[in-house]
Design a protein around this motif. Structure first.
Motif, PDB file in Angstrom:
ATOM      1  N   GLU A   1     -32.472 -14.434   3.271  1.00  0.00           N
ATOM      2  CA  GLU A   1     -31.047 -14.688   3.394  1.00  0.00           C
ATOM      3  C   GLU A   1     -30.764 -15.539   4.371  1.00  0.00           C
ATOM      4  OE1 GLU A   1     -27.091 -11.681   3.662  1.00  0.00           O
ATOM      5  OE2 GLU A   1     -28.858 -10.982   4.318  1.00  0.00           O
ATOM      6  N   ILE A   2     -29.545 -16.310   4.101  1.00  0.00           N
ATOM      7  CA  ILE A   2     -28.933 -17.317   4.984  1.00  0.00           C
ATOM      8  C   ILE A   2     -27.382 -16.943   4.958  1.00  0.00           C
ATOM      9  CG2 ILE A   2     -28.394 -19.672   5.480  1.00  0.00           C
ATOM     10  CD1 ILE A   2     -30.434 -20.560   3.658  1.00  0.00           C
ATOM     11  N   GLN A   3     -27.042 -16.268   6.346  1.00  0.00           N
ATOM     12  CA  GLN A   3     -25.496 -15.976   6.491  1.00  0.00           C
ATOM     13  C   GLN A   3     -24.763 -16.945   7.075  1.00  0.00           C
ATOM     14  OE1 GLN A   3     -25.627 -12.193   8.434  1.00  0.00           O
ATOM     15  NE2 GLN A   3     -26.171 -11.148   6.771  1.00  0.00           N
ATOM     16  N   ARG A   4     -23.702 -17.365   6.481  1.00  0.00           N
ATOM     17  CA  ARG A   4     -22.948 -18.280   7.445  1.00  0.00           C
ATOM     18  C   ARG A   4     -21.852 -17.552   8.171  1.00  0.00           C
ATOM     19  NH1 ARG A   4     -20.766 -21.692   2.838  1.00  0.00           N
ATOM     20  NH2 ARG A   4     -19.689 -23.072   4.392  1.00  0.00           N
ATOM     21  N   TRP A   5     -21.160 -18.146   8.941  1.00  0.00           N
ATOM     22  CA  TRP A   5     -19.826 -17.655   9.948  1.00  0.00           C
ATOM     23  C   TRP A   5     -20.451 -16.445  10.648  1.00  0.00           C
ATOM     24  CZ3 TRP A   5     -15.486 -20.229  10.138  1.00  0.00           C
ATOM     25  CH2 TRP A   5     -15.163 -21.155   9.328  1.00  0.00           C
ATOM     26  N   CYS A   6     -21.543 -16.427  11.064  1.00  0.00           N
ATOM     27  CA  CYS A   6     -21.972 -15.219  11.948  1.00  0.00           C
ATOM     28  C   CYS A   6     -21.573 -15.457  13.398  1.00  0.00           C
ATOM     29  CB  CYS A   6     -23.540 -15.256  12.142  1.00  0.00           C
ATOM     30  SG  CYS A   6     -24.270 -14.879  10.452  1.00  0.00           S
ATOM     31  N   THR A   7     -21.030 -14.381  14.033  1.00  0.00           N
ATOM     32  CA  THR A   7     -20.703 -14.569  15.437  1.00  0.00           C
ATOM     33  C   THR A   7     -21.521 -13.665  16.255  1.00  0.00           C
ATOM     34  OG1 THR A   7     -19.160 -12.753  14.887  1.00  0.00           O
ATOM     35  CG2 THR A   7     -18.376 -15.327  14.640  1.00  0.00           C
TER      36      THR A   7
ATOM     37  N   GLY B   1     -25.700 -15.280  18.591  1.00  0.00           N
ATOM     38  CA  GLY B   1     -25.713 -16.677  19.444  1.00  0.00           C
ATOM     39  C   GLY B   1     -24.408 -17.010  19.547  1.00  0.00           C
ATOM     40  N   PRO B   2     -24.045 -18.007  20.630  1.00  0.00           N
ATOM     41  CA  PRO B   2     -22.713 -18.697  20.903  1.00  0.00           C
ATOM     42  C   PRO B   2     -22.055 -19.192  19.635  1.00  0.00           C
ATOM     43  CG  PRO B   2     -24.254 -19.927  21.788  1.00  0.00           C
ATOM     44  CD  PRO B   2     -25.207 -18.559  21.338  1.00  0.00           C
ATOM     45  N   GLY B   3     -20.788 -18.987  19.710  1.00  0.00           N
ATOM     46  CA  GLY B   3     -19.818 -19.514  18.540  1.00  0.00           C
ATOM     47  C   GLY B   3     -20.197 -19.205  17.300  1.00  0.00           C
ATOM     48  N   ILE B   4     -19.512 -19.954  16.372  1.00  0.00           N
ATOM     49  CA  ILE B   4     -19.891 -19.677  14.819  1.00  0.00           C
ATOM     50  C   ILE B   4     -20.970 -20.320  14.484  1.00  0.00           C
ATOM     51  CG2 ILE B   4     -18.947 -20.424  12.437  1.00  0.00           C
ATOM     52  CD1 ILE B   4     -16.215 -20.288  13.888  1.00  0.00           C
ATOM     53  N   ARG B   5     -21.985 -19.403  13.852  1.00  0.00           N
ATOM     54  CA  ARG B   5     -23.375 -19.947  13.420  1.00  0.00           C
ATOM     55  C   ARG B   5     -23.632 -19.578  12.127  1.00  0.00           C
ATOM     56  NH1 ARG B   5     -25.213 -21.081  18.505  1.00  0.00           N
ATOM     57  NH2 ARG B   5     -27.299 -21.230  17.598  1.00  0.00           N
ATOM     58  N   SER B   6     -24.800 -20.527  11.602  1.00  0.00           N
ATOM     59  CA  SER B   6     -25.542 -20.156  10.406  1.00  0.00           C
ATOM     60  C   SER B   6     -26.890 -19.205  10.709  1.00  0.00           C
ATOM     61  CB  SER B   6     -25.584 -21.016   9.398  1.00  0.00           C
ATOM     62  OG  SER B   6     -24.428 -21.629   8.648  1.00  0.00           O
TER      63      SER B   6
ATOM     64  N   GLY C   1     -21.078 -23.540  18.499  1.00  0.00           N
ATOM     65  CA  GLY C   1     -22.041 -22.841  17.718  1.00  0.00           C
ATOM     66  C   GLY C   1     -23.257 -23.371  17.228  1.00  0.00           C
ATOM     67  N   GLY C   2     -23.869 -23.025  16.359  1.00  0.00           N
ATOM     68  CA  GLY C   2     -24.975 -23.580  15.617  1.00  0.00           C
ATOM     69  C   GLY C   2     -25.758 -22.873  14.670  1.00  0.00           C
ATOM     70  N   VAL C   3     -26.994 -23.076  14.722  1.00  0.00           N
ATOM     71  CA  VAL C   3     -27.903 -22.491  13.690  1.00  0.00           C
ATOM     72  C   VAL C   3     -28.891 -21.346  14.464  1.00  0.00           C
ATOM     73  CG1 VAL C   3     -29.927 -22.517  11.890  1.00  0.00           C
ATOM     74  CG2 VAL C   3     -27.930 -24.155  12.090  1.00  0.00           C
ATOM     75  N   THR C   4     -28.898 -20.084  13.895  1.00  0.00           N
ATOM     76  CA  THR C   4     -30.012 -19.145  14.668  1.00  0.00           C
ATOM     77  C   THR C   4     -31.216 -18.902  13.520  1.00  0.00           C
ATOM     78  OG1 THR C   4     -28.135 -18.201  15.853  1.00  0.00           O
ATOM     79  CG2 THR C   4     -30.107 -17.061  15.569  1.00  0.00           C
ATOM     80  N   PHE C   5     -32.506 -18.834  14.082  1.00  0.00           N
ATOM     81  CA  PHE C   5     -33.644 -18.569  13.123  1.00  0.00           C
ATOM     82  C   PHE C   5     -33.874 -16.969  13.485  1.00  0.00           C
ATOM     83  CE2 PHE C   5     -34.134 -23.098  14.445  1.00  0.00           C
ATOM     84  CZ  PHE C   5     -34.199 -23.644  13.155  1.00  0.00           C
ATOM     85  N   SER C   6     -33.767 -16.187  12.393  1.00  0.00           N
ATOM     86  CA  SER C   6     -34.111 -14.784  12.828  1.00  0.00           C
ATOM     87  C   SER C   6     -34.911 -14.135  11.684  1.00  0.00           C
ATOM     88  CB  SER C   6     -32.462 -13.989  12.657  1.00  0.00           C
ATOM     89  OG  SER C   6     -32.739 -12.784  13.112  1.00  0.00           O
TER      90      SER C   6
ATOM     91  N   GLY D   1     -27.818 -32.821  16.235  1.00  0.00           N
ATOM     92  CA  GLY D   1     -26.967 -32.327  17.219  1.00  0.00           C
ATOM     93  C   GLY D   1     -26.799 -31.126  17.157  1.00  0.00           C
ATOM     94  N   ILE D   2     -27.317 -30.116  16.407  1.00  0.00           N
ATOM     95  CA  ILE D   2     -26.894 -28.897  16.129  1.00  0.00           C
ATOM     96  C   ILE D   2     -27.886 -27.936  17.124  1.00  0.00           C
ATOM     97  CG2 ILE D   2     -27.117 -26.983  14.489  1.00  0.00           C
ATOM     98  CD1 ILE D   2     -26.680 -29.076  12.413  1.00  0.00           C
ATOM     99  N   HIS D   3     -27.101 -26.985  17.981  1.00  0.00           N
ATOM    100  CA  HIS D   3     -27.728 -25.969  19.017  1.00  0.00           C
ATOM    101  C   HIS D   3     -28.401 -25.047  17.952  1.00  0.00           C
ATOM    102  CE1 HIS D   3     -27.521 -22.273  21.185  1.00  0.00           C
ATOM    103  NE2 HIS D   3     -27.111 -23.068  22.417  1.00  0.00           N
ATOM    104  N   LEU D   4     -29.410 -24.754  18.641  1.00  0.00           N
ATOM    105  CA  LEU D   4     -30.546 -24.015  17.710  1.00  0.00           C
ATOM    106  C   LEU D   4     -30.900 -22.608  18.797  1.00  0.00           C
ATOM    107  CD1 LEU D   4     -33.071 -26.582  16.797  1.00  0.00           C
ATOM    108  CD2 LEU D   4     -31.167 -25.751  15.501  1.00  0.00           C
TER     109      LEU D   4
END
Length: 256
Positions: A11-17, A20-25, A86-91, A113-116
């Motif tokens: 799955e890839i979820q967008r608009w996660c809060t 991690g910090p901020g709005i993330r995928s 925000g940024g992208v989180t690997f889960s 330049g995306i926060h990971l």
């Protein structure tokens, strides 16, 4: 590392809060070496797509995706990452089960330049994932139980490798948050809480995030034809969660 690897993503979820910090995928990798009694993503256990009724044309979750296909989704909301911090989180599952894909995605996203951030169970061989780990801006690592025998009973694996990887992350200066999934009657006793706080202090004091147990994944077990091991367990009361947090703080831990 291959020029453009592919891998299994369920799955890839967008608009996660919450990842991690901020709005993330959040990119959920398929495959996990643990079998936690309270796991809320059982469809991620197997390192292959989970089929609906055995029909290969209808995977319940999980499919092979090219890195460029994953990246196209991950960069879609970059303006919102920037505005929200925000940024992208690997889960997962567990992202380190696919280290080549993890590193490739991390390098490409970092170049944008995306926060990971990475969410990990910590049970992985260090060397294959070392390069990817070094690209992370933040790592969340689970401490499910400090007693190795009890850890194995609850998750299927002992904890020495997890504790060693936590120490390596801390020593390497990679920003680290220790996560404690608070499971009533399983790991919320004073002895385990004190040991968890003591381990954090041993690492130099990374903060601990208490994650209260929930049963939101129970429906997935039914869909997969599995029994949910903790079906009779209720989530902890707010007072119990507050008590655990206070116990950790009394032992010197800083909390998220």
């Amino acid at each position: 590392m291959s020029p453009s690897p592919s891998g299994l993503v369920f799955e890839i979820q967008r608009w996660c809060t919450d990842d991690g910090p901020g709005i993330r995928s959040t990119i959920f990798f398929q495959g996990c070496p643990l079998r936690c009694l309270w796991c809320c993503n059982p469809e991620a256990w197997c390192p292959a797509p989970v089929l609906d009724g055995g029909d290969p044309d209808h995977p319940l979750r999980g499919r092979r995706m090219a890195a460029d296909e994953i990246l196209a989704v991950a960069v879609r909301d970059r303006v919102f990452y920037r505005r929200s911090g925000g940024g992208v989180t690997f889960s997962g599952g567990e992202p380190t089960t696919q280290p080549d894909l993890l590193e490739h995605l991390a390098r490409r996203l970092r170049a944008e330049g995306i926060h990971l951030a990475l969410e990990t169970c910590g049970h992985f061989p260090w060397e294959p994932s070392a390069a990817a780990l070094g690209l992370m801006d933040l790592v969340y690592l689970d401490l499910k139980h400090m007693d190795s025998a009890e850890h194995q009973r609850l998750t299927g694996v002992p904890n020495p490798l997890i504790l060693d990887n936590a120490a390596r992350l801390a020593a390497g200066g990679i920003p680290l948050v220790l996560r404690l999934p608070l499971i009533p009657g399983y790991n919320d006793d004073p002895r385990n809480l004190a040991a968890t706080a003591g381990f954090a202090a041993h690492l130099g004091g990374p903060p601990i995030q208490v994650m209260p147990y929930h049963a939101l994944g129970a429906g997935k077990y039914r869909a997969l034809g599995l029994d949910y091991p903790l079906a009779a367990l209720a989530p902890p009361a707010a007072e119990s969660v507050d008590g655990a947090r206070q116990a950790l703080e009394r032992c010197g831990a800083s909390l998220v």
